[in-house]
Scaffold this motif. Structure first.
Motif, mmCIF file in Angstrom:
data_model
loop_
_atom_site.group_PDB
_atom_site.id
_atom_site.type_symbol
_atom_site.label_atom_id
_atom_site.label_comp_id
_atom_site.label_asym_id
_atom_site.label_seq_id
_atom_site.Cartn_x
_atom_site.Cartn_y
_atom_site.Cartn_z
ATOM 1 N N ARG A 18 0.826 -1.209 0.000
ATOM 2 C CA ARG A 18 0.000 0.000 0.000
ATOM 3 C C ARG A 18 0.861 1.260 0.000
ATOM 4 O O ARG A 18 0.538 2.252 -0.665
ATOM 5 C CB ARG A 18 -0.920 -0.035 1.222
ATOM 6 C CG ARG A 18 -1.991 1.036 1.249
ATOM 7 C CD ARG A 18 -3.088 0.715 2.259
ATOM 8 N NE ARG A 18 -2.569 0.395 3.579
ATOM 9 C CZ ARG A 18 -2.595 -0.820 4.142
ATOM 10 N NH1 ARG A 18 -3.115 -1.847 3.472
ATOM 11 N NH2 ARG A 18 -2.111 -1.012 5.350
ATOM 12 N N ALA A 60 -2.633 -5.305 -10.059
ATOM 13 C CA ALA A 60 -2.670 -4.718 -8.714
ATOM 14 C C ALA A 60 -1.766 -3.499 -8.637
ATOM 15 O O ALA A 60 -2.123 -2.472 -8.037
ATOM 16 C CB ALA A 60 -2.249 -5.766 -7.686
ATOM 17 N N ALA A 63 -3.429 -0.605 -10.532
ATOM 18 C CA ALA A 63 -4.524 -0.004 -9.768
ATOM 19 C C ALA A 63 -3.982 0.965 -8.717
ATOM 20 O O ALA A 63 -4.528 2.059 -8.512
ATOM 21 C CB ALA A 63 -5.355 -1.097 -9.103
ATOM 22 N N LEU A 64 -2.893 0.579 -8.074
ATOM 23 C CA LEU A 64 -2.294 1.432 -7.057
ATOM 24 C C LEU A 64 -1.699 2.693 -7.695
ATOM 25 O O LEU A 64 -1.820 3.801 -7.150
ATOM 26 C CB LEU A 64 -1.211 0.650 -6.323
ATOM 27 C CG LEU A 64 -0.762 1.154 -4.951
ATOM 28 C CD1 LEU A 64 -1.939 1.216 -3.985
ATOM 29 C CD2 LEU A 64 0.325 0.252 -4.393
ATOM 30 N N GLU A 69 -9.274 2.882 -5.648
ATOM 31 C CA GLU A 69 -9.546 2.441 -4.282
ATOM 32 C C GLU A 69 -9.108 0.983 -4.138
ATOM 33 O O GLU A 69 -9.421 0.144 -4.987
ATOM 34 C CB GLU A 69 -11.035 2.566 -3.976
ATOM 35 C CG GLU A 69 -11.379 2.200 -2.550
ATOM 36 C CD GLU A 69 -12.848 2.418 -2.236
ATOM 37 O OE1 GLU A 69 -13.292 1.964 -1.157
ATOM 38 O OE2 GLU A 69 -13.552 3.035 -3.072
ATOM 39 N N ILE A 70 -8.369 0.685 -3.097
ATOM 40 C CA ILE A 70 -7.845 -0.664 -2.932
ATOM 41 C C ILE A 70 -8.376 -1.288 -1.646
ATOM 42 O O ILE A 70 -8.765 -0.586 -0.708
ATOM 43 C CB ILE A 70 -6.303 -0.690 -2.935
ATOM 44 C CG1 ILE A 70 -5.744 0.098 -1.753
ATOM 45 C CG2 ILE A 70 -5.766 -0.156 -4.258
ATOM 46 C CD1 ILE A 70 -4.254 -0.076 -1.569
ATOM 47 N N GLY A 71 -8.364 -2.615 -1.628
ATOM 48 C CA GLY A 71 -8.883 -3.340 -0.486
ATOM 49 C C GLY A 71 -7.807 -3.639 0.542
ATOM 50 O O GLY A 71 -6.606 -3.425 0.309
ATOM 51 N N HIS A 74 -4.817 -5.917 -0.602
ATOM 52 C CA HIS A 74 -4.334 -5.584 -1.942
ATOM 53 C C HIS A 74 -2.896 -6.062 -2.162
ATOM 54 O O HIS A 74 -1.984 -5.762 -1.393
ATOM 55 C CB HIS A 74 -4.398 -4.072 -2.170
ATOM 56 C CG HIS A 74 -4.156 -3.672 -3.589
ATOM 57 N ND1 HIS A 74 -5.145 -3.710 -4.546
ATOM 58 C CD2 HIS A 74 -3.031 -3.251 -4.221
ATOM 59 C CE1 HIS A 74 -4.641 -3.320 -5.704
ATOM 60 N NE2 HIS A 74 -3.358 -3.040 -5.534
ATOM 61 N N GLY A 75 -2.733 -6.848 -3.234
ATOM 62 C CA GLY A 75 -1.409 -7.292 -3.652
ATOM 63 C C GLY A 75 -0.908 -8.557 -2.986
ATOM 64 O O GLY A 75 0.172 -9.048 -3.346
ATOM 65 N N ARG A 114 -11.397 -11.859 -3.256
ATOM 66 C CA ARG A 114 -10.950 -11.197 -4.498
ATOM 67 C C ARG A 114 -11.189 -9.690 -4.420
ATOM 68 O O ARG A 114 -10.334 -8.886 -4.810
ATOM 69 C CB ARG A 114 -11.718 -11.776 -5.688
ATOM 70 C CG ARG A 114 -11.267 -13.153 -6.121
ATOM 71 C CD ARG A 114 -11.220 -13.174 -7.623
ATOM 72 N NE ARG A 114 -11.762 -14.363 -8.225
ATOM 73 C CZ ARG A 114 -11.283 -14.893 -9.354
ATOM 74 N NH1 ARG A 114 -10.248 -14.336 -9.949
ATOM 75 N NH2 ARG A 114 -11.834 -15.963 -9.885
ATOM 76 N N ARG A 115 -12.371 -9.296 -3.915
ATOM 77 C CA ARG A 115 -12.702 -7.883 -3.821
ATOM 78 C C ARG A 115 -11.733 -7.141 -2.899
ATOM 79 O O ARG A 115 -11.493 -5.938 -3.067
ATOM 80 C CB ARG A 115 -14.138 -7.717 -3.316
ATOM 81 C CG ARG A 115 -14.714 -6.316 -3.479
ATOM 82 C CD ARG A 115 -16.127 -6.228 -2.921
ATOM 83 N NE ARG A 115 -16.977 -7.258 -3.491
ATOM 84 C CZ ARG A 115 -17.724 -8.090 -2.766
ATOM 85 N NH1 ARG A 115 -17.712 -8.024 -1.451
ATOM 86 N NH2 ARG A 115 -18.476 -8.997 -3.353
ATOM 87 N N GLY A 117 -8.646 -7.535 -2.875
ATOM 88 C CA GLY A 117 -7.455 -7.178 -3.628
ATOM 89 C C GLY A 117 -6.360 -8.214 -3.750
ATOM 90 O O GLY A 117 -5.259 -7.893 -4.192
#
Length: 461
Positions: A18, A60, A63-64, A69-71, A74-75, A114-115, A117
């Motif tokens: 992040r 991933a 997206a960053l 917006e990340i979960g 994420h990653g 999955r949502r 991230g």
């Protein structure tokens, strides 16, 4: 984060991605290196797809970079349990009948993870249709214990526990009917939570009112497990029995003080089952952590009949038609369990549910005077991997492949949350966990207690 590696906490790994201190692609490479190093021997990850994983890691990072917006996960590389349907990904259930099966939709647990991230990399190995607490099947073979590869990793979430303990993945999902999250956690030295009924909703199910099996999280420590639970938990309109509390409430927790905690500790629930002497010794030693501990225990005399009846009924209803069509495609122990359901009557099932109601009420009353119950996770330490199940404990024969799992499945039929926390080792270094149980719905309290126990164990080292 200079010292970050695959053995770092999942929280540290997610935070590093992040903050862009490490890319998802770099984190994936670290895990793929560990998988290449350990998986050929241990056989924890199956249906590995490195190319698709690299595509996911690149997405991933993109997206960053674009500020999307990340979960909370994420990653993080992730391998779903091979009993969970993942759209577009080979899902075998450990059965040769589904050797080439590729679902066209995610189930609810997969949707949520999955949502959040993750970067899917493959699946974690399971026993056939998740039946039995030793992970082997004719599709992928046997998963071995990362501490001693001559031993079982447990099951049915054995691939998940082994992958966690050996650093192949930072988090893992699982499911638990008779101990499938708790038993492999104990065998591999990680943490596994069977949540309260309704805490982690599942969909689709052949029977939404079946409440023996639940989904849940596994991790290397309680804080990471709470992070994954925050993603898995929470209501969904497709799951009518889901608890209403949002999953986000579990995202962080503070260890509870063990002082004054009313603890009931029992190594065998008053002689309800046989426990290996070394396991019993480790569990008994947990008394030293608490200042208010008694040898009290709930009376769960009906638990054995209740669990076995409902398990056979569930297996027959779900797998009976498939067994009738393919009688030679099932391992004998599972086929026998399915066929046991054929002779059950409505009165048998009604008796089991009536008993389950009594057990739940008895536990509610027990937790009015006790905060937690501590007992073994598994009645044995990890057993040789070439055995399907332990045939004896302390010289006492085990008649079926379920007898050695009573410490876990007796708790199953109460509906209470239970967590396996690493606590000690046998004389030859095999992991032994303790099982901590709390009243239904008190999952957060249970995690806070488990975090305090984990901290106390670390301070003693």
């Amino acid at each position: 984060m200079r010292d970050l590696n695959v053995d770092s906490t999942a929280r540290d790994q997610a935070a590093a991605v992040r903050r862009r201190e490490i890319s998802a692609r770099e984190l994936l490479d670290l895990h793929l290196e560990r998988i290449a190093e350990r998986n050929p021997q241990l056989n924890a990850i199956v249906s590995l797809d490195e190319d698709r994983a690299r595509e996911g890691a690149a997405a991933a990072d993109q997206a960053l970079a674009t500020g999307a917006e990340i979960g909370p996960l994420h990653g993080l590389p992730f391998a779903f349990k091979d009993t969970h349907a993942v759209a577009g990904w080979r899902t075998t259930y450990g059965s040769p009948l589904f050797r080439d099966h590729v679902p066209d939709a995610d189930e609810l647990i997969v949707e949520r993870v999955r949502r959040a991230g993750v970067v899917p990399i493959g699946k974690s190995n399971v026993p056939e249709f998740a039946a039995g607490s030793h992970t082997f099947n004719t599709v992928f073979g046997t998963t071995l214990n990362p501490v001693d590869p001559a031993r079982s990793a447990g099951g049915s979430s054995g691939g998940a526990a082994c992958a966690l303990a050996s650093g192949m993945v930072p988090l893992a999902d699982g499911s638990d009917m008779g101990g499938s999250l708790r038993n492999p956690a104990s065998f591999c030295g990680v943490v596994g939570l069977r949540p309260s009924l309704g805490r982690v909703p599942e969909w689709p199910l052949y029977n939404q009112w079946e409440t023996t099996s639940v989904g849940g999280p596994m991790a290397r420590n309680v804080g990471d497990l709470a992070l994954l639970l925050s993603v898995l938990a929470g209501p969904d309109p497709r799951a009518p029995q889901a608890l209403r509390e949002p999953g986000s409430s579990f995202a962080s927790l503070v260890p509870l003080s063990l002082a004054g905690l009313r603890v009931a500790l029992s190594v065998d629930l008053g002689g309800a089952f046989e426990v290996d002497d070394e396991v019993a010794s480790v569990v008994a030693s947990a008394a030293s952590l608490f200042d208010r501990v008694s040898d009290a225990h709930p009376v769960l005399a009906e638990a054995d009949d209740t669990f076995r009846t409902l398990r056979a009924w569930h297996f027959q209803a779900k797998l009976g038609p498939l067994l009738a069509e393919h009688p030679d495609a099932f391992k004998p122990s599972l086929a026998d369990n399915i066929r046991a359901g054929e002779t059950l009557t409505g009165a048998d099932v009604a008796r089991a549910y009536h008993q389950r109601t009594m057990l739940a009420e008895r536990m509610r009353e027990f937790f009015e005077t006790h905060d937690v119950l501590v007992l073994p996770v598994s009645q044995v330490p990890p057993f040789p991997a070439d055995q399907e199940f332990p045939t004896a404990i302390n010289g006492r024969p085990m008649q079926t492949y379920l007898d050695w799992m009573r410490a876990a499945y007796f708790i199953t039929v109460t509906g209470c949350p239970a967590i396996s926390v690493p606590f000690g080792h046998t004389s030859d270094g095999l992991p032994v966990g303790i099982q901590i149980v709390a009243a239904h719905g008190r999952d957060r309290f249970l995690l806070e207690v488990a975090a305090a126990v984990e901290l106390a164990v670390q301070e003693r080292r």
